[in-house]
Design a protein around this motif. Structure first.
Motif, PDB file in Angstrom:
ATOM      1  N   THR A   4     109.373 -48.715  -3.535  1.00 36.70           N
ATOM      2  CA  THR A   4     108.915 -47.507  -4.212  1.00 36.70           C
ATOM      3  C   THR A   4     108.824 -46.354  -3.223  1.00 36.70           C
ATOM      4  O   THR A   4     108.343 -46.523  -2.097  1.00 36.70           O
ATOM      5  N   THR A   5     109.291 -45.193  -3.637  1.00 36.45           N
ATOM      6  CA  THR A   5     109.194 -44.017  -2.767  1.00 36.45           C
ATOM      7  C   THR A   5     107.758 -43.514  -2.728  1.00 36.45           C
ATOM      8  O   THR A   5     107.048 -43.542  -3.739  1.00 36.45           O
ATOM      9  N   ARG A   6     107.346 -43.053  -1.555  1.00 37.90           N
ATOM     10  CA  ARG A   6     106.014 -42.482  -1.404  1.00 37.90           C
ATOM     11  C   ARG A   6     106.125 -40.971  -1.378  1.00 37.90           C
ATOM     12  O   ARG A   6     106.975 -40.414  -0.661  1.00 37.90           O
ATOM     13  N   PRO A   7     105.283 -40.239  -2.106  1.00 32.58           N
ATOM     14  CA  PRO A   7     105.346 -38.779  -2.066  1.00 32.58           C
ATOM     15  C   PRO A   7     104.929 -38.256  -0.698  1.00 32.58           C
ATOM     16  O   PRO A   7     104.003 -38.781  -0.068  1.00 32.58           O
ATOM     17  N   ALA A   8     105.629 -37.240  -0.217  1.00 33.75           N
ATOM     18  CA  ALA A   8     105.341 -36.654   1.093  1.00 33.75           C
ATOM     19  C   ALA A   8     105.630 -35.160   1.047  1.00 33.75           C
ATOM     20  O   ALA A   8     106.368 -34.679   0.176  1.00 33.75           O
ATOM     21  N   SER A   9     105.038 -34.441   1.978  1.00 33.35           N
ATOM     22  CA  SER A   9     105.271 -33.006   2.113  1.00 33.35           C
ATOM     23  C   SER A   9     105.610 -32.670   3.555  1.00 33.35           C
ATOM     24  O   SER A   9     105.038 -33.254   4.484  1.00 33.35           O
ATOM     25  N   THR A  10     106.522 -31.744   3.721  1.00 34.09           N
ATOM     26  CA  THR A  10     106.931 -31.273   5.044  1.00 34.09           C
ATOM     27  C   THR A  10     106.854 -29.749   5.049  1.00 34.09           C
ATOM     28  O   THR A  10     107.225 -29.113   4.054  1.00 34.09           O
ATOM     29  N   GLY A 148     117.367 -48.864  -0.636  1.00 34.58           N
ATOM     30  CA  GLY A 148     117.583 -50.021   0.213  1.00 34.58           C
ATOM     31  C   GLY A 148     116.876 -49.968   1.540  1.00 34.58           C
ATOM     32  O   GLY A 148     116.862 -50.964   2.281  1.00 34.58           O
ATOM     33  N   GLU A 149     116.287 -48.823   1.877  1.00 28.11           N
ATOM     34  CA  GLU A 149     115.558 -48.719   3.144  1.00 28.11           C
ATOM     35  C   GLU A 149     114.151 -49.315   3.007  1.00 28.11           C
ATOM     36  O   GLU A 149     113.561 -49.281   1.924  1.00 28.11           O
ATOM     37  N   PRO A 150     113.587 -49.860   4.095  1.00 23.71           N
ATOM     38  CA  PRO A 150     112.269 -50.510   4.016  1.00 23.71           C
ATOM     39  C   PRO A 150     111.122 -49.528   3.802  1.00 23.71           C
ATOM     40  O   PRO A 150     110.072 -49.909   3.294  1.00 23.71           O
ATOM     41  N   ARG A 151     111.308 -48.267   4.198  1.00 21.23           N
ATOM     42  CA  ARG A 151     110.311 -47.223   3.961  1.00 21.23           C
ATOM     43  C   ARG A 151     111.027 -46.064   3.276  1.00 21.23           C
ATOM     44  O   ARG A 151     112.018 -45.556   3.794  1.00 21.23           O
ATOM     45  N   ARG A 152     110.504 -45.648   2.131  1.00 19.36           N
ATOM     46  CA  ARG A 152     111.182 -44.596   1.389  1.00 19.36           C
ATOM     47  C   ARG A 152     110.185 -43.497   1.030  1.00 19.36           C
ATOM     48  O   ARG A 152     109.035 -43.774   0.665  1.00 19.36           O
ATOM     49  N   TYR A 153     110.647 -42.254   1.162  1.00 16.34           N
ATOM     50  CA  TYR A 153     109.793 -41.105   0.903  1.00 16.34           C
ATOM     51  C   TYR A 153     110.477 -40.131  -0.054  1.00 16.34           C
ATOM     52  O   TYR A 153     111.692 -39.912   0.014  1.00 16.34           O
ATOM     53  N   ASP A 154     109.672 -39.579  -0.939  1.00 13.31           N
ATOM     54  CA  ASP A 154     110.092 -38.521  -1.851  1.00 13.31           C
ATOM     55  C   ASP A 154     109.435 -37.250  -1.325  1.00 13.31           C
ATOM     56  O   ASP A 154     108.255 -36.995  -1.577  1.00 13.31           O
ATOM     57  N   THR A 155     110.197 -36.466  -0.560  1.00 14.11           N
ATOM     58  CA  THR A 155     109.609 -35.410   0.265  1.00 14.11           C
ATOM     59  C   THR A 155     109.972 -34.020  -0.230  1.00 14.11           C
ATOM     60  O   THR A 155     111.145 -33.700  -0.424  1.00 14.11           O
ATOM     61  N   LEU A 241     124.136 -42.572  11.984  1.00 17.36           N
ATOM     62  CA  LEU A 241     122.707 -42.866  12.077  1.00 17.36           C
ATOM     63  C   LEU A 241     122.200 -42.500  13.478  1.00 17.36           C
ATOM     64  O   LEU A 241     122.728 -42.984  14.471  1.00 17.36           O
ATOM     65  N   PRO A 242     121.186 -41.648  13.583  1.00 19.56           N
ATOM     66  CA  PRO A 242     120.625 -41.326  14.901  1.00 19.56           C
ATOM     67  C   PRO A 242     120.066 -42.571  15.566  1.00 19.56           C
ATOM     68  O   PRO A 242     119.454 -43.405  14.892  1.00 19.56           O
ATOM     69  N   PRO A 243     120.227 -42.709  16.878  1.00 18.16           N
ATOM     70  CA  PRO A 243     119.669 -43.878  17.578  1.00 18.16           C
ATOM     71  C   PRO A 243     118.159 -43.961  17.376  1.00 18.16           C
ATOM     72  O   PRO A 243     117.455 -42.976  17.548  1.00 18.16           O
ATOM     73  N   GLY A 244     117.687 -45.142  17.002  1.00 22.20           N
ATOM     74  CA  GLY A 244     116.255 -45.348  16.875  1.00 22.20           C
ATOM     75  C   GLY A 244     115.635 -44.734  15.646  1.00 22.20           C
ATOM     76  O   GLY A 244     114.416 -44.684  15.528  1.00 22.20           O
ATOM     77  N   SER A 245     116.466 -44.249  14.712  1.00 20.97           N
ATOM     78  CA  SER A 245     115.886 -43.577  13.544  1.00 20.97           C
ATOM     79  C   SER A 245     115.101 -44.539  12.671  1.00 20.97           C
ATOM     80  O   SER A 245     114.151 -44.142  12.018  1.00 20.97           O
ATOM     81  N   GLY A 246     115.531 -45.790  12.637  1.00 18.05           N
ATOM     82  CA  GLY A 246     114.761 -46.793  11.895  1.00 18.05           C
ATOM     83  C   GLY A 246     114.887 -46.649  10.402  1.00 18.05           C
ATOM     84  O   GLY A 246     115.234 -47.574   9.701  1.00 18.05           O
ATOM     85  N   ASN A 247     114.603 -45.469   9.888  1.00 19.76           N
ATOM     86  CA  ASN A 247     114.557 -45.264   8.447  1.00 19.76           C
ATOM     87  C   ASN A 247     115.192 -43.915   8.127  1.00 19.76           C
ATOM     88  O   ASN A 247     114.490 -42.904   8.032  1.00 19.76           O
ATOM     89  N   PRO A 248     116.500 -43.833   7.955  1.00 22.63           N
ATOM     90  CA  PRO A 248     117.147 -42.544   7.764  1.00 22.63           C
ATOM     91  C   PRO A 248     116.746 -41.853   6.471  1.00 22.63           C
ATOM     92  O   PRO A 248     116.440 -42.510   5.491  1.00 22.63           O
ATOM     93  N   GLY A 249     116.776 -40.518   6.536  1.00 20.56           N
ATOM     94  CA  GLY A 249     116.556 -39.735   5.319  1.00 20.56           C
ATOM     95  C   GLY A 249     115.120 -39.360   5.086  1.00 20.56           C
ATOM     96  O   GLY A 249     114.812 -38.803   4.055  1.00 20.56           O
TER      97      GLY A 249
END
Length: 249
Positions: A4-10, A148-155, A241-249
């Protein structure tokens, strides 16, 4: 089952520079699970307390209902995103986005209370007698982490002009470097939302032009995909994919 995507703000904090718009960036520690070692804007997850309607008593400018219409979400969701934008900017950069500045010592104390978890943003607003003037923000973009990513954000991305006399003090636990940038920089050091936002903003001649541009933007949902070790944007651009990004996007 999908994550599930988590809501986020930037918040993209901008100022006028010698060559046009300059954007404030922070570099995250390499050991962080999300965007480790990469340049990002201040921001983070929307907390449950960010939805508290009691903030409306201290609210000026476009109302939560107006923001809901702009963002295409329920009023409570819009309130949470806007409040999270203010809170995260204070927590991660020490910037209080208000037209009427407060003494630096008071701002620093409020930030410590937020980070310690003893205060919510509503508590800070009450103690400092603040007016949350949302005319200082502009809605800029909407990015969602690839499926498909382990951490997902709706930003949701917002623009904010650097307030006069603001003193930026990055959060030591989450920031190893900071800079004001007038160009996007090298792609491997940023995730696509940061890179494309930088590319658009630094092409503009002034903060006024950027704020006006945000008002006129048609913000749509952008969700990249991952294919063969690359981030693929909906318009066809491919991004290593940036090195070390872990969770793109």
């Amino acid at each position: 089952m999908g994550v599930t995507t988590r809501p986020a703000s930037t918040v993209v904090v901008i100022r006028d520079g010698a060559r046009g718009v300059e954007v404030y960036l922070q570099r995250r520690p390499h050991q962080m699970q999300f965007a480790g070692g990469l340049w990002v804007f201040p921001g983070g997850r929307v907390d449950e307390a960010d939805h508290n309607p009691e903030i409306d008593e201290h609210w000026a400018g476009p109302s939560p209902a107006t923001w809901a219409a702009v963002m295409g979400v329920p009023q409570q969701v819009a309130r949470g995103h806007v409040v999270a934008a203010y809170r995260e900017t204070l927590e991660e950069a020490g910037i209080l986005l208000v037209a009427d500045p407060r003494p630096p010592a008071d701002v620093a104390a409020a930030r410590r209370a937020l980070l310690a978890g003893t205060h919510t943003f509503v508590d800070v607003v009450r103690e400092l007698d603040l007016c949350v003037d949302t005319t200082l923000l502009r809605y800029w973009a909407w990015w969602v982490t690839p499926a498909g990513e382990p951490r997902r954000y709706d930003t949701r991305f917002f623009l904010a002009r650097l307030p006069p006399n603001a003193v930026i003090t990055p959060h030591d636990d989450e920031v190893i470097d900071e800079t004001w940038a007038a160009a996007p920089g090298a792609a491997p050091t940023m995730l696509p939302p940061t890179y494309y936002t930088m590319h658009a903003l630094t092409a503009l001649p002034s903060v006024e032009a950027a704020m006006a541009s945000a008002t006129e933007r048609d913000v749509t949902r952008v969700q990249p995909a991952i294919e063969d070790g690359q981030i693929v944007l909906p318009w066809g651009d491919r991004y290593d994919l940036p090195p070390g990004s872990g969770n793109p996007g």
